[in-house]
Design an enzyme around this catalytic site. Structure first.
Site, PDB file in Angstrom:
ATOM      1  N   PRO A 153       7.957  -7.366  15.594  1.00 35.19           N
ATOM      2  CA  PRO A 153       7.176  -8.222  14.684  1.00 35.19           C
ATOM      3  C   PRO A 153       6.948  -7.514  13.356  1.00 35.19           C
ATOM      4  O   PRO A 153       6.747  -6.289  13.318  1.00 35.19           O
ATOM      5  CB  PRO A 153       5.845  -8.417  15.413  1.00 35.19           C
ATOM      6  N   HIS A 154       6.993  -8.268  12.278  1.00 33.21           N
ATOM      7  CA  HIS A 154       6.742  -7.707  10.947  1.00 33.21           C
ATOM      8  C   HIS A 154       6.305  -8.829  10.016  1.00 33.21           C
ATOM      9  O   HIS A 154       6.578  -9.997  10.294  1.00 33.21           O
ATOM     10  CB  HIS A 154       8.012  -7.043  10.404  1.00 33.21           C
ATOM     11  N   PRO A 155       5.620  -8.486   8.901  1.00 29.53           N
ATOM     12  CA  PRO A 155       5.231  -9.514   7.934  1.00 29.53           C
ATOM     13  C   PRO A 155       6.446 -10.015   7.165  1.00 29.53           C
ATOM     14  O   PRO A 155       7.486  -9.367   7.146  1.00 29.53           O
ATOM     15  CB  PRO A 155       4.266  -8.798   6.986  1.00 29.53           C
TER      16      PRO A 155
END
Lengths: 273, 225, 564
Positions: free
Chosen positions: B134-136
């Site tokens: 997960p990442h922005p």
């Protein structure tokens, strides 16, 4: 972009010599000569911290009909194109503001007092105000037209001396003239000055021996000044050490301008490094 | 302290403009040796207040940011490795994981969770073999560190709608300050995950040290290649 | 201490400096006030002699000589210079301005010239503020505030009217009501008032009695407002006209001033009320002791206006506040006499009431600053009960006056020169940007003898659609090649070898020079519909300016100007 030199023209024989000096400088350095022919006794220069009110001596306003014609003649004789400056802004209707975004400005030794006081050792108060505030170096020519064929930088290791060095190196580059550096070691070793040059970004000049270093460890400055070529444009930094010391002991710039009759470029404290 | 030149680069404006701003008193300025200097932190705050974009990568290497990015293992170490993270849906585990990210307490962690969830909605970050990264959507310019990866082993596998359909059992939450770093670590991670040995290690992993040493090993082989 | 001060928060720093400025500006005001009283008393011994009529001439000449030869200050009357400095020069003012006008106006007014001490005091105060700001190494933005502080302090001290100082500065000088200005300006104003009260006592200059205001009076206000507006328009035009014609007179400035002075002196022989700042006239009107018929009131009114126009128009030094007040009070008196004659049955509120309103009307009309008029009148007469009528008169007067004279006396000159730039306007932002900053120099220059093929190579390497053409020998700018014009045949292999750049370039192109104002540049953009223009100085191509870059800079400038 082409650099610009501001010249305030006075329509007298003395003014002619000064303009010829500016024209020579501009031709050699490929600089655009912008001439202001005054119409009023005063003009203002809005520097960053101070307004310089320049009161011109009366001779600046003499015979305005022929002024432009005379100026054009002189400029064309040096093979340059005349470019006149008309002030766009006025603080009051008789008080024009002269812009300050130039790269050089020519000042006679005195601009406000009578032009007879042009002896060595005298810099008029208004010329000093300009030097103190201007972000451009100021060209102070000899009273009589004299060509110069080399550049001599007075280098004393200070920050301001490095500025002078930068101006001198740049002038030597564009003119292709030989560059001399004059240093009077005030008890400091040569390494000190070399290090200062390297810090100032002149490592290449030093390595390639692009200049001739007149390095004096002995003798009085005033006597060593004799070694400066008579036909050299002298570059000197002004106000290097803080005002109080200058007032008490005098500065190197004062020493130079009192003794040397050469054409001079004075690099003031506000000139960018 | 920044010189006018550096500040101009940072602001992406010509030097003359920056000098004028200094003269007009529009920029925070200090005088050092009679030369105007601009304190970096104040400039950053000043720019943020006014919504002015800063070209951060133009910053001089003041904080000794080496040109070579840090190793993957040290970024993973910085982010922390956590076990037994609970939750039954991707949103739940993302929220929990975001709380675990070791950032200074002033930073609102739920903000980070929102960013992660937002990104997750666009497309799954589950890249297969039970792993999700997960990442922005955008690099976090304001991040205190260049990058960090927080590793969360889940208490029970969660369906992330990954490419291969396998439920996810470990999250690598990747936060980075620039796109360049983001891509760098993403590619390194995916390189590791291509190795069956590494994936096997992940499924057995019980101690942070196991993961770190395995990562270091992978990285030396990567650098040698 | 300097270093310590620089560490302070910007606002605290400004507040501290505002206090300092307030004290000094107040002292300048008090000094002028004392000087005026002293010289006036000394001269009053000679005033009864027949030769007294030359006094104004002497004073005006001396004042002009002082300005030109001693102080060497060639500036104008003051307030426009302050506004110019704030709007275009980051609040820089010359140190000599802090005393030159004070002395000059002392000579003019004390000798009988019809002018007031306010404009000189404003420029002195402003200059004190500016130089103190520079001393503390303030930047332009903060120095503008200290200039405002100085102006406010000077007005506050000379009228013992703190609010007027604040309002006048924000309304007429700074032109902006923002907290960054309001707080320091108010502080300077209050400090200055206090200093002046300590040094010369707290007096309300023209204390008025209580009025009984009826609806009739309120209705009459409207008529008075219109009359006051007309009077202000006449006064403004007279001033402009006379200063115009005096400039064309031959001779040195001091001689012209002397001519004006003689005329005023001769008027003073018959009507002594027109001489000097004229506060005595106001006092008698406010105290209801001015007894004259309609005709005499009208004549004095006209004479005072003429005397003021001659004094200031001929080059005498002084401000307009005091004459405006006198003219205003006379206008009110005149109006009251008309009312009293026309409708004797009504119990009017009295000449004091109308005199007071007249002052507000004329001062607002001339300065086009209604709030300044309102607060000035209320503060110097101490009559807050008439606030309602005063506001009414001031507002109507400004409206009517603006209809005929779109800008105030202070702004006229600046507007004519195009130098009035109100804060936070499009012009303000454009005036900040200059051409050097937005010049794009990353252009590929091509030569006229190049073949199209070579041009194609350059096009591939460049990200621009415009290519300047330079003469290879002289380096002069010849024209531009627009990619849009030649796109269709750029890749025709036959043409690529046969067509030269000079055959496809556009020669008649509008160019701009580096010292062009951006406003002018935009005119050219609008007229030609171009997206970018070449910048050419003395025949040489320097670079391009394009709308896109300007937008970028414009936006940054807007953002930077925000106070947060």
């Amino acid at each position: 972009m082409k650099k610009q030199l501001l010249h305030v023209f006075r329509n007298t024989p003395f003014g002619r010599e000064v303009l010829m000096q500016s024209a020579y400088f501009c031709r050699k350095t490929d600089t655009l000569l912008r001439v202001y022919i005054p119409r009023f006794r005063q003009f203002l220069m809005y520097f960053q911290h101070e307004i310089a009110t320049i009161e011109l001596d009366k001779s600046f306003l003499r015979d305005p009909q022929t002024a432009q014609e005379h100026a054009e003649q002189i400029i064309r004789s040096e093979g340059l194109k005349p470019s006149f400056l008309t002030p766009k802004r006025y603080t009051a209707s008789t008080l024009p503001d002269i812009p300050i975004d130039f790269d050089y400005m020519t000042c006679p030794r005195s601009i406000s007092d009578l032009s007879t006081r042009i002896s060595l050792g005298h810099l008029g108060p208004k010329v000093r105000v300009i030097i103190r505030n201007a972000h451009f170096p100021v060209l102070i020519p000899t009273p009589v037209y004299k060509q110069w064929n080399s550049i001599t930088v007075f280098f004393g290791g200070s920050r301001n001396a490095r500025k002078a060095m930068r101006v001198g190196a740049e002038l030597a580059r564009v003119t292709g003239m030989p560059l001399y550096v004059f240093t009077q070691a005030e008890g400091r070793p040569r390494q000190y000055y070399e290090r200062s040059l390297v810090e100032g970004g002149f490592e290449d000049l030093l390595k390639n021996k692009s200049f001739e270093w007149m390095f004096f460890e002995k003798g009085k400055v005033r006597i060593n000044f004799y070694q400066v070529p008579h036909d050299s444009l002298v570059i000197v930094g002004a106000y290097g050490h803080g005002m109080i010391k200058e007032v008490l002991f005098g500065s190197f710039m004062e020493e130079v301008q009192t003794v040397l009759p050469n054409n001079m470029v004075i690099v003031g404290p506000e000139v960018a490094m | 302290m920044l010189t006018i030149d550096n500040a101009a680069k940072l602001l992406g404006m010509p030097k003359t403009t920056v000098m004028r701003w200094v003269r007009q008193g529009k920029l925070p300025t200090r005088e050092v040796n009679n030369q105007p200097m601009i304190p970096q932190e104040e400039l950053i705050r000043w720019a943020r207040k006014r919504n002015i974009f800063l070209h951060r990568d133009m910053l001089p290497p003041a904080r000794k940011r080496s040109s070579k990015p840090e190793s993957l293992s040290s970024v993973v170490e910085r982010g922390g490795i956590f076990f037994n993270v609970k939750g039954r849906t991707p949103t739940e585990v993302l929220k929990r994981s975001a709380q675990l990210v070791p950032l200074s307490p002033e930073i609102d962690k739920s903000f980070i969770a929102d960013l992660l969830i937002q990104r997750e909605k666009l497309a799954s970050t589950g890249i297969g073999k039970g792993v999700a990264i997960p990442h922005p959507r955008y690099p976090l310019e304001s991040l205190e560190v260049p990058a960090l990866i927080t590793t969360c082993f889940l208490a029970e596998p969660v369906d992330f709608k990954a490419i291969d359909g396998k439920p996810v059992f470990v999250l690598f939450v990747l936060l980075s300050s620039t796109t360049k770093l983001h891509l760098h670590y993403l590619s390194r991670l995916s390189f590791c995950l291509r190795e069956p040995k590494f994936v096997g290690m992940l499924s057995r992993c019980k101690e942070p040290a196991d993961l770190l040493s395995s990562l270091r090993e992978m990285e030396t082989s990567m650098d040698d290649a | 201490m300097l270093r310590y001060l620089n560490k302070l928060n910007e606002r605290l720093q400004l507040i501290f400096i505002a206090v300092v400025v307030g004290i000094f500006a107040a002292m300048a005001s008090v000094a002028l006030n004392r000087g005026l009283v002293m010289v006036f008393e000394w001269l009053s011994h000679f005033r009864s002699h027949w030769y007294a009529f030359v006094f104004p001439a002497l004073g005006a000449a001396l004042s002009s000589i002082f300005l030109h030869y001693v102080a060497k200050d060639y500036g104008g009357h003051g307030v426009p210079e302050v506004i110019y400095s704030i709007s275009r020069r980051g609040g820089l003012l010359r140190l000599r301005s802090s005393y030159s006008r004070l002395v000059a106006c002392l000579l003019t007014i004390a000798s009988g010239g019809s002018a007031g001490p306010e404009a000189p005091v404003v420029i002195s105060g402003a200059s004190i503020g500016s130089n103190i700001g520079t001393f503390f190494r303030l930047k332009d933005r903060q120095r503008i505030v200290t200039v405002g502080c100085g102006a406010a302090a000077a007005i506050a001290a000379i009228f013992n009217a703190p609010v007027t100082g604040i309002v006048f500065t924000l309304e007429a000088i700074v032109g902006e009501w923002s907290p960054t200005h309001l707080i320091p300006v108010s502080i300077a104003s209050v400090v200055a008032t206090e200093v002046s009260r300590i040094m010369q006592g707290n007096q309300i200059p023209f204390e008025s009695r209580l009025f009984h205001i009826s609806y009739w009076d309120l209705a009459a206000c409207i008529g008075l407002a219109v009359l006051a507006a007309l009077v202000s328009i006449i006064l403004m035009r007279l001033l402009r006209h006379l200063s115009g014609s005096f400039k064309h007179l031959p001779g040195l400035p001091w001689m012209r001033a002397a001519v004006g002075g003689i005329i005023v002196g001769l008027m003073g022989l018959i009507l002594p009320q027109v001489l000097g700042e004229g506060y005595e006239v106001i006092r008698t009107i406010i105290e209801e002791e001015f007894s004259s018929g309609i005709l005499l009131a009208g004549v004095i009114l006209a004479a005072k206006m003429a005397a003021t126009a001659f004094t200031i128009g001929s080059g005498g030094s002084g401000g307009l506040f005091a004459p405006c007040l006198v003219v205003g009070s006379l206008t009110g008196l005149f109006f009251h006499q008309i009312l009293a004659t026309a409708l004797p049955a009504v119990n009017w509120a009295g000449q004091s009431y109308f005199g007071l309103l007249g002052m507000a009307g004329v001062i607002s009309g001339v300065l086009q600053a209604p709030m300044t008029g309102v607060f000035l009148v209320v503060e110097i007469t101490g009559s807050y009960q008439v606030l309602l009528s005063v506001v009414l008169v001031a507002v109507i007067s400004v409206t009517v006056s603006q209809f005929f004279e779109p800008s105030s006396v202070y702004h006229q000159e600046l507007i004519a020169r195009g130098e009035l730039v109100k804060p936070r306007t499009d012009r303000h932002i454009l005036s900040n940007l200059n051409m050097v900053e937005i010049l794009e120099t990353d252009c590929h220059v091509v030569r006229p003898a190049m073949r199209l093929k070579q041009l194609v190579d350059i096009v591939q390497r460049s990200h621009r659609n415009y290519f300047p053409v330079e003469d290879p020998d002289s380096g002069d700018f010849l024209g531009m090649v627009y990619l849009d014009d030649i796109r269709s045949y750029l890749f025709d292999p036959y043409l690529q070898d046969t067509v030269l750049v000079e055959q496809v370039m556009e020669r008649n192109i509008e160019s701009v020079s580096l010292d062009e104002d951006l406003e002018r540049v935009f005119e050219i953009f609008d007229r030609t519909g171009a997206w970018s223009l070449p910048v050419v100085q003395d025949g040489k191509f320097l670079g391009l300016i394009s709308k896109a870059t300007i937008l970028d800079h414009y936006r940054k400038e807007l953002l930077v100007n925000e106070d947060t």
